[in-house]
Design an enzyme around this catalytic site. Sequence first.
Site, PDB file in Angstrom:
ATOM      1  N   GLU A 133       1.120  -0.915  -0.303  1.00  9.97           N
ATOM      2  CA  GLU A 133      -0.066  -0.072   0.174  1.00  9.97           C
ATOM      3  C   GLU A 133       0.538   1.254  -0.278  1.00  9.97           C
ATOM      4  O   GLU A 133       0.472   2.393  -0.545  1.00  9.97           O
ATOM      5  CB  GLU A 133      -0.785   0.314   0.913  1.00  9.97           C
ATOM      6  CG  GLU A 133      -1.529  -1.347   1.783  1.00  9.97           C
ATOM      7  CD  GLU A 133      -2.737  -1.394  -0.376  1.00  9.97           C
ATOM      8  OE1 GLU A 133      -3.022  -0.164  -0.342  1.00  9.97           O
ATOM      9  OE2 GLU A 133      -3.608  -2.110  -0.195  1.00  9.97           O
ATOM     10  N   ARG A 174       0.926   3.493  -3.132  1.00 12.74           N
ATOM     11  CA  ARG A 174      -0.128   5.241  -3.327  1.00 12.74           C
ATOM     12  C   ARG A 174       1.043   6.409  -2.459  1.00 12.74           C
ATOM     13  O   ARG A 174       0.724   6.833  -3.100  1.00 12.74           O
ATOM     14  CB  ARG A 174      -0.614   4.972  -1.851  1.00 12.74           C
ATOM     15  CG  ARG A 174      -2.144   3.580  -2.209  1.00 12.74           C
ATOM     16  CD  ARG A 174      -3.082   3.896  -1.172  1.00 12.74           C
ATOM     17  NE  ARG A 174      -3.678   2.546  -0.507  1.00 12.74           N
ATOM     18  CZ  ARG A 174      -5.095   2.415  -0.300  1.00 12.74           C
ATOM     19  NH1 ARG A 174      -5.252   4.040   0.833  1.00 12.74           N
ATOM     20  NH2 ARG A 174      -5.036   1.765  -0.225  1.00 12.74           N
ATOM     21  N   ASP A 186      -5.139  -9.814  -7.902  1.00 13.03           N
ATOM     22  CA  ASP A 186      -5.727  -9.068  -9.070  1.00 13.03           C
ATOM     23  C   ASP A 186      -4.826  -8.904 -10.147  1.00 13.03           C
ATOM     24  O   ASP A 186      -4.395  -8.502 -11.228  1.00 13.03           O
ATOM     25  CB  ASP A 186      -6.773  -7.831  -8.845  1.00 13.03           C
ATOM     26  CG  ASP A 186      -6.563  -7.446  -7.494  1.00 13.03           C
ATOM     27  OD1 ASP A 186      -4.837  -7.712  -6.651  1.00 13.03           O
ATOM     28  OD2 ASP A 186      -6.756  -6.625  -6.974  1.00 13.03           O
ATOM     29  N   GLU A 188     -12.444   0.766 -10.151  1.00 13.49           N
ATOM     30  CA  GLU A 188     -11.627  -0.053 -10.947  1.00 13.49           C
ATOM     31  C   GLU A 188     -12.897  -0.485 -12.436  1.00 13.49           C
ATOM     32  O   GLU A 188     -12.547   0.086 -13.384  1.00 13.49           O
ATOM     33  CB  GLU A 188     -11.937  -1.470 -10.536  1.00 13.49           C
ATOM     34  CG  GLU A 188     -10.801  -2.129  -9.651  1.00 13.49           C
ATOM     35  CD  GLU A 188     -11.103  -1.019  -8.219  1.00 13.49           C
ATOM     36  OE1 GLU A 188      -9.788  -1.001  -7.562  1.00 13.49           O
ATOM     37  OE2 GLU A 188     -12.815  -1.085  -7.575  1.00 13.49           O
ATOM     38  N   THR A 243      -1.069   0.633 -10.055  1.00 14.22           N
ATOM     39  CA  THR A 243      -2.006   0.104  -9.457  1.00 14.22           C
ATOM     40  C   THR A 243      -2.974   1.366  -8.605  1.00 14.22           C
ATOM     41  O   THR A 243      -3.829   0.587  -8.285  1.00 14.22           O
ATOM     42  CB  THR A 243      -2.141  -1.612  -8.766  1.00 14.22           C
ATOM     43  OG1 THR A 243      -3.319  -1.976  -9.224  1.00 14.22           O
ATOM     44  CG2 THR A 243      -1.651  -1.070  -7.878  1.00 14.22           C
TER      45      THR A 243
END
Length: 548
Positions: A170, A174, A303, A438, A527
């Site tokens: 994360e 980010r 994913d 998404e 992502t």
Amino acid sequence: MHPPSRQDYISISLAGQGGGSYNNSTQWRRQSCWRKWKQLSRLQRSLILILLFICGIASYPAVTEHLRGKNLMDNNWVSCVYFLPEARLLEAVQEAFLHSWKGYKDFAWGHDELRPLSKSYSEWFGLGLTLIDALDTMWILGLKKEFEEAKSWVATELTFNKSVDVNLFESTIRILGGLLSTYHLTGDILFLDKAKDIGSRLMPAFNTPSKIPYSDVNIGKGTAHPPRWTSDSTVAEVTSIQLEFRELSRLTQEPHYQAAVAEVMKQVHKLDGKLDGLVPMFINTNNGQFTHQGIYTLGARADSYYEYLLKQWIQGGKTENQLLEDYLQAIEGVKKNLLQKSSPNGLTFVGEIAHGQFSPKMDHLVCFLPGTLALGAHNGLPADHMDLAKQLMETCYQMYIQMETGLSPEIVHFNMHQGSTRDIDVKLADRHNLLRPETVESLFYLYRFTKDHKYQDWGWEILQNFNKYTKVSSGGYTSINNVRDPDYPSPRDKMESFFLGETLKYMYLLFSDDPNLISLDQYVFNTEAHPLPIWPSTHRLTDTGIQM
């Protein structure tokens, strides 16, 4: 903080009145609409009625087909967004961002995430997560005043020299991704310096017996560890940090960042336990082997592995054939093992396999796949990838419009039995919506590559429903617990950082007709929707780094 109002369109806001109240009753909405309607001039009312009439007639064939249970993927679709100027669409996203930013600035400034209903904040890492995630969004949206305010905070307040545990994945996607992206968009060395700082502090995660990184790092102490309950990391997390660390190596000419993440990909490539290129969800940090084998999904915990196979190949100039081969094999594995159609309307969906048994469960997270498939097709991969992308895009849209709020739940189950009356079921525990990006992400890719305005229209519907059911009057948007209850969707009092970092950014790009606004031939999105440059052909990869 809102831009000056325009005179060439009419906007009706259904936001609540006063304080941080969240009033979404049917009676309140009707009263609010009626008051707004009465405030309009006769000319304004006439223009609205004419627009609604035109849209109703234009879309009548598609609407009637839908009511009969037919698929909307046909030539009858006429977009009502077509009647709105591009500037109005873009301004609507700016307004949503500014409303979110107002809540964050007023009640959560410098903290991780806004709690808009209680007018407070929550902390995850204590690093201003929302602010960093939103930096490049503000730049792309042209919100320079707000950007400068955030930049000042980064320059004077942001420090990584603190004893705090952060999640490697994360914080990479980010924080490191956001800082690298903002550096590339602005050219401001401040953001590169901060990226170097956090990047170096995350490296202890790779000090494991297997070189598969731990999930958590204390960025102040320089120590790392797995979760308390296991020595496993999730496959998606350890294979979705590569774009960022590879780019950090390219910028710094320090090869150890690239070497660490390349080793992870090398090991995962050769592991046993895959199903036609599909990977399990967990990997052990001690022995480097897959664990909890037999479960295959494109949802949570797996994913972005597939996403980063393609995007690393694109980032590196399409020279790393192993990544491409693994991606192509995985897509064939999806087609062979996970792809099914629902009943009664034949929606194409991606399910899951658990120990040989197929489950018609699909996470909203899987809606990244249409965009990824379209991106691959744009880069020369088989044309049927685009065909599949369009089918799955329709399914993800249906996950929204078949809900009473027009917002998708976190997880759906598709009916496959003959005689089913509806394609989609939602369990009570899965009815929440977290403002996820998404579907809007994939709409952006599909519109950018096809220029089919229906994708903009679908995005516009989603934005309007975010405004209708999740907007908090005092500032910000909130996740909700129940997308099946339009009268009271049960707000959760949390605005995830990715709503500003991803959802609204992709929404803005979806509504833009400028192909050079973050050109997909020059940038690849991580992502978390942070664009990183595709490398010039003068750069070449080795196993240990980047050479000129």
